[in-house]
Design an enzyme around this catalytic site. Structure first.
Site, PDB file in Angstrom:
ATOM      1  N   ARG A 237      40.268  62.129  26.198  1.00 35.89           N
ATOM      2  CA  ARG A 237      39.872  62.895  27.306  1.00 35.89           C
ATOM      3  C   ARG A 237      41.339  64.048  27.212  1.00 35.89           C
ATOM      4  O   ARG A 237      41.941  64.066  28.517  1.00 35.89           O
ATOM      5  CB  ARG A 237      39.257  62.936  28.650  1.00 35.89           C
ATOM      6  CG  ARG A 237      38.099  62.361  29.375  1.00 35.89           C
ATOM      7  CD  ARG A 237      37.144  63.410  28.459  1.00 35.89           C
ATOM      8  NE  ARG A 237      35.658  62.171  28.963  1.00 35.89           N
ATOM      9  CZ  ARG A 237      35.334  61.513  27.435  1.00 35.89           C
ATOM     10  NH1 ARG A 237      36.089  61.564  26.910  1.00 35.89           N
ATOM     11  NH2 ARG A 237      34.247  61.327  27.420  1.00 35.89           N
ATOM     12  N   GLU A 266      36.648  72.095  27.824  1.00 36.27           N
ATOM     13  CA  GLU A 266      35.603  71.636  27.111  1.00 36.27           C
ATOM     14  C   GLU A 266      34.411  72.750  27.368  1.00 36.27           C
ATOM     15  O   GLU A 266      33.946  73.329  28.511  1.00 36.27           O
ATOM     16  CB  GLU A 266      34.972  70.448  26.697  1.00 36.27           C
ATOM     17  CG  GLU A 266      35.931  69.790  26.606  1.00 36.27           C
ATOM     18  CD  GLU A 266      35.660  68.621  25.849  1.00 36.27           C
ATOM     19  OE1 GLU A 266      34.825  68.359  25.444  1.00 36.27           O
ATOM     20  OE2 GLU A 266      36.836  68.067  25.324  1.00 36.27           O
ATOM     21  N   HIS A 284      35.031  67.674  20.023  1.00 40.03           N
ATOM     22  CA  HIS A 284      35.375  66.438  20.673  1.00 40.03           C
ATOM     23  C   HIS A 284      33.881  65.853  19.380  1.00 40.03           C
ATOM     24  O   HIS A 284      32.492  65.097  19.818  1.00 40.03           O
ATOM     25  CB  HIS A 284      34.410  66.312  22.239  1.00 40.03           C
ATOM     26  CG  HIS A 284      34.118  65.796  23.018  1.00 40.03           C
ATOM     27  ND1 HIS A 284      34.842  65.419  23.956  1.00 40.03           N
ATOM     28  CD2 HIS A 284      34.049  64.412  22.242  1.00 40.03           C
ATOM     29  CE1 HIS A 284      34.438  64.538  24.797  1.00 40.03           C
ATOM     30  NE2 HIS A 284      34.112  63.787  24.226  1.00 40.03           N
TER      31      HIS A 284
HETATM   32  P1  NAP Z   1      38.004  50.972  26.835  1.00 38.28           P
HETATM   33  O1  NAP Z   1      38.056  49.808  26.384  1.00 38.28           O
HETATM   34  O2  NAP Z   1      37.903  50.863  28.653  1.00 38.28           O
HETATM   35  O3  NAP Z   1      39.903  50.905  26.896  1.00 38.28           O
HETATM   36  C1  NAP Z   1      40.574  51.976  27.497  1.00 38.28           C
HETATM   37  C2  NAP Z   1      42.031  51.183  28.116  1.00 38.28           C
HETATM   38  O4  NAP Z   1      42.606  51.899  29.013  1.00 38.28           O
HETATM   39  C3  NAP Z   1      42.559  50.022  28.564  1.00 38.28           C
HETATM   40  O5  NAP Z   1      43.123  49.139  28.094  1.00 38.28           O
HETATM   41  C4  NAP Z   1      42.599  50.257  29.760  1.00 38.28           C
HETATM   42  O6  NAP Z   1      43.499  48.901  30.207  1.00 38.28           O
HETATM   43  C5  NAP Z   1      43.377  51.540  29.613  1.00 38.28           C
HETATM   44  N1  NAP Z   1      43.652  51.637  30.753  1.00 38.28           N
HETATM   45  C6  NAP Z   1      42.668  52.368  32.109  1.00 38.28           C
HETATM   46  N2  NAP Z   1      43.263  53.068  32.956  1.00 38.28           N
HETATM   47  C7  NAP Z   1      44.591  52.663  32.626  1.00 38.28           C
HETATM   48  C8  NAP Z   1      45.410  53.247  33.413  1.00 38.28           C
HETATM   49  N3  NAP Z   1      45.489  53.602  34.996  1.00 38.28           N
HETATM   50  N4  NAP Z   1      46.838  52.951  32.811  1.00 38.28           N
HETATM   51  C9  NAP Z   1      46.981  52.933  31.962  1.00 38.28           C
HETATM   52  N5  NAP Z   1      46.190  52.169  31.011  1.00 38.28           N
HETATM   53  C10 NAP Z   1      44.797  52.347  31.220  1.00 38.28           C
HETATM   54  O7  NAP Z   1      37.356  52.168  26.630  1.00 38.28           O
HETATM   55  P2  NAP Z   1      37.396  52.794  25.201  1.00 38.28           P
HETATM   56  O8  NAP Z   1      35.537  52.186  24.903  1.00 38.28           O
HETATM   57  O9  NAP Z   1      38.254  52.316  24.317  1.00 38.28           O
HETATM   58  O10 NAP Z   1      37.088  54.535  25.494  1.00 38.28           O
HETATM   59  C11 NAP Z   1      38.192  54.411  25.648  1.00 38.28           C
HETATM   60  C12 NAP Z   1      38.200  56.579  25.876  1.00 38.28           C
HETATM   61  O11 NAP Z   1      38.080  57.322  24.937  1.00 38.28           O
HETATM   62  C13 NAP Z   1      36.979  56.387  27.097  1.00 38.28           C
HETATM   63  O12 NAP Z   1      37.181  56.849  28.472  1.00 38.28           O
HETATM   64  C14 NAP Z   1      36.388  57.835  26.479  1.00 38.28           C
HETATM   65  O13 NAP Z   1      37.121  59.079  27.399  1.00 38.28           O
HETATM   66  C15 NAP Z   1      37.004  58.114  25.007  1.00 38.28           C
HETATM   67  N6  NAP Z   1      36.440  58.502  24.360  1.00 38.28           N
HETATM   68  C16 NAP Z   1      36.314  59.917  23.692  1.00 38.28           C
HETATM   69  C17 NAP Z   1      35.599  59.871  22.472  1.00 38.28           C
HETATM   70  C18 NAP Z   1      35.616  61.610  21.660  1.00 38.28           C
HETATM   71  O14 NAP Z   1      34.228  61.578  21.180  1.00 38.28           O
HETATM   72  N7  NAP Z   1      36.659  62.063  21.211  1.00 38.28           N
HETATM   73  C19 NAP Z   1      34.463  59.308  22.128  1.00 38.28           C
HETATM   74  C20 NAP Z   1      34.645  57.495  22.850  1.00 38.28           C
HETATM   75  C21 NAP Z   1      34.928  57.727  23.782  1.00 38.28           C
HETATM   76  P3  NAP Z   1      43.343  47.097  30.088  1.00 38.28           P
HETATM   77  O15 NAP Z   1      42.698  47.305  29.092  1.00 38.28           O
HETATM   78  O16 NAP Z   1      43.871  46.827  30.449  1.00 38.28           O
HETATM   79  O17 NAP Z   1      42.179  47.626  32.087  1.00 38.28           O
HETATM   80  C1  GLV Z   2      32.744  60.583  24.004  1.00 38.55           C
HETATM   81  O1  GLV Z   2      33.351  61.173  24.651  1.00 38.55           O
HETATM   82  C2  GLV Z   2      31.785  59.097  24.833  1.00 38.55           C
HETATM   83  O2  GLV Z   2      32.950  58.773  25.870  1.00 38.55           O
HETATM   84  O3  GLV Z   2      31.536  58.429  24.718  1.00 38.55           O
END
Ligand code: NAP
Ligand code: GLV
Length: 325
Positions: A237, A266, A284
């Site tokens: 983000r 955005e 995005h």
């Molecule tokens: P996820 O599986 O929940 O992974 C998030 C990671 O961040 C976990 O490893 C978590 O640690 C860590 N984390 C959370 N809070 C933290 C903090 N305060 N300090 C350090 N590490 C922290 O989520 P995901 O499915 O990978 O998605 C991640 C993010 O990508 C989404 O929330 C979204 O904003 C973004 N995203 C963007 C797109 C796009 O189109 N560009 C698409 C999809 C997602 P733990 O595992 O130890 O809890």
């Molecule tokens: C995209 O940014 C998502 O969070 O799915």
């Protein structure tokens, strides 16, 4: 019949039809961000709201939605949902984890490769007709093999990015709230603190959700503490990074390049980024593959059906709401 309202036109009529037998389905006709006023007007009798990450679902919205029971966001990120307000009113919320992990990791790699090897800059050069032939020193980029990739937030997407890094011969450092032994075993990644990671990585890729703790996580101080000549990739983000300071670090040459899929406000993309040749900029697109966008819709349908069947928490419920229930 319960009313299901989609804030977008979703191009999956076969899947939407599976809801039409059991619900009164209303879907917007266009695939563009819905103005807030329009959202307010349309919510009065809605029981189930299907939104995207462009609609902020806060107290003002909920005040216009007295019949609301479920918010299903067509995204994995849910920083646009006011969870405290939802919880207070007993409204459940779901998201679309897992199904978009691989597509987003692929896009992260598209940015890493494009930024490291100056793909966008070189493509523009060829299109302009300026190429006069092969040169020893033309568009030299960063070799990936043997370098260090720093993954900030090794969750679903961060780990998928790390798995791909093994094939490129990168060493991996990562941060998360807790260590990931399986990930370490599979990839040789090392768990470390953020400041060590930033100082040691040639490429830093952000994968934390946007929360009060991660807003501005890459502050000015931290951006300038990154290894000189390194590359920053953000598919998480925009607000996780101080965007002003990011532009300064790029202008000053402290960062060699940036690859961005997300921005602080955005769809606004600052001019300083748009004109910089070493900024690779996408609108995005993380989850934007034909297959993934369909799977995300399937996940939304599953959530709605599970909720309607009385499952509490419903499928794909947002973890914070489950923990608070
Ligand atoms: P996820 O599986 O929940 O992974 C998030 C990671 O961040 C976990 O490893 C978590 O640690 C860590 N984390 C959370 N809070 C933290 C903090 N305060 N300090 C350090 N590490 C922290 O989520 P995901 O499915 O990978 O998605 C991640 C993010 O990508 C989404 O929330 C979204 O904003 C973004 N995203 C963007 C797109 C796009 O189109 N560009 C698409 C999809 C997602 P733990 O595992 O130890 O809890
Ligand atoms: C995209 O940014 C998502 O969070 O799915």
């Amino acid at each position: 019949m319960k009313v299901v309202y989609f804030t977008r036109a979703f191009p999956f009529p076969d899947l939407a039809d599976s809801l039409a037998e059991r619900f009164a389905v209303r879907m917007e006709k266009q695939d563009i961000p819905l103005p807030r006023e329009k959202l307010f007007q349309n919510l009065r009798d809605v029981n189930i709201l299907v939104c995207t990450l462009t609609e902020r679902i806060d107290r003002d919205v909920l005040d216009h939605a007295p019949a609301l029971e479920l918010v299903a966001t067509y995204s994995v990120g849910y920083d646009h949902l006011d969870l405290a307000a939802l919880r207070e009113r007993g409204i459940w919320a779901t998201h679309t984890p897992d199904v978009l992990t691989e597509a987003t990791a692929d896009l992260t790699w598209a940015l890493i490769l494009a930024a490291a090897r100056r793909v966008v800059e070189a493509d523009a050069f060829v299109r302009k007709g300026g190429w006069q032939g092969w040169q020893v020193g033309q568009f030299l980029g960063m070799e990936l093999s043997g370098k260090t990739l720093g993954i900030v937030g090794a969750g679903r997407i961060g780990q998928a990015v790390g798995r791909r890094a093994v094939g490129f011969g990168l060493r991996i450092l990562y941060t998360a709230r807790r260590g990931k032994p399986d990930f370490e075993e599979a990839t040789g990644a090392r768990f470390t603190d953020l400041d060590t990671l930033l100082g040691a990585s040639d490429i830093v890729s952000l994968h934390v959700p946007l929360t009060p703790e991660t807003r501005n996580l890459l502050s000015r101080e931290r951006l300038f503490a990154m290894k000189p000549g390194s590359i920053l990739i953000n598919t998480a983000r925009g607000a996780v990074v101080d965007e002003e300071a990011l532009m300064e670090a790029l202008e000053a040459g402290h960062l060699a390049a940036v690859g961005l899929d997300v921005y602080a406000k955005e769809p606004f993309v600052p001019e300083a980024l748009r004109r910089h040749p070493r900024a690779v900029l996408l609108p995005h697109l993380g989850s934007a593959t034909v297959e993934t966008r369909r799977r995300m819709f399937q996940a939304v349908v599953e959530s709605i059906l599970s909720f309607a069947a009385g499952e509490r928490p419903p499928r794909h419920a947002i973890p914070e709401l489950v923990h608070a229930a």
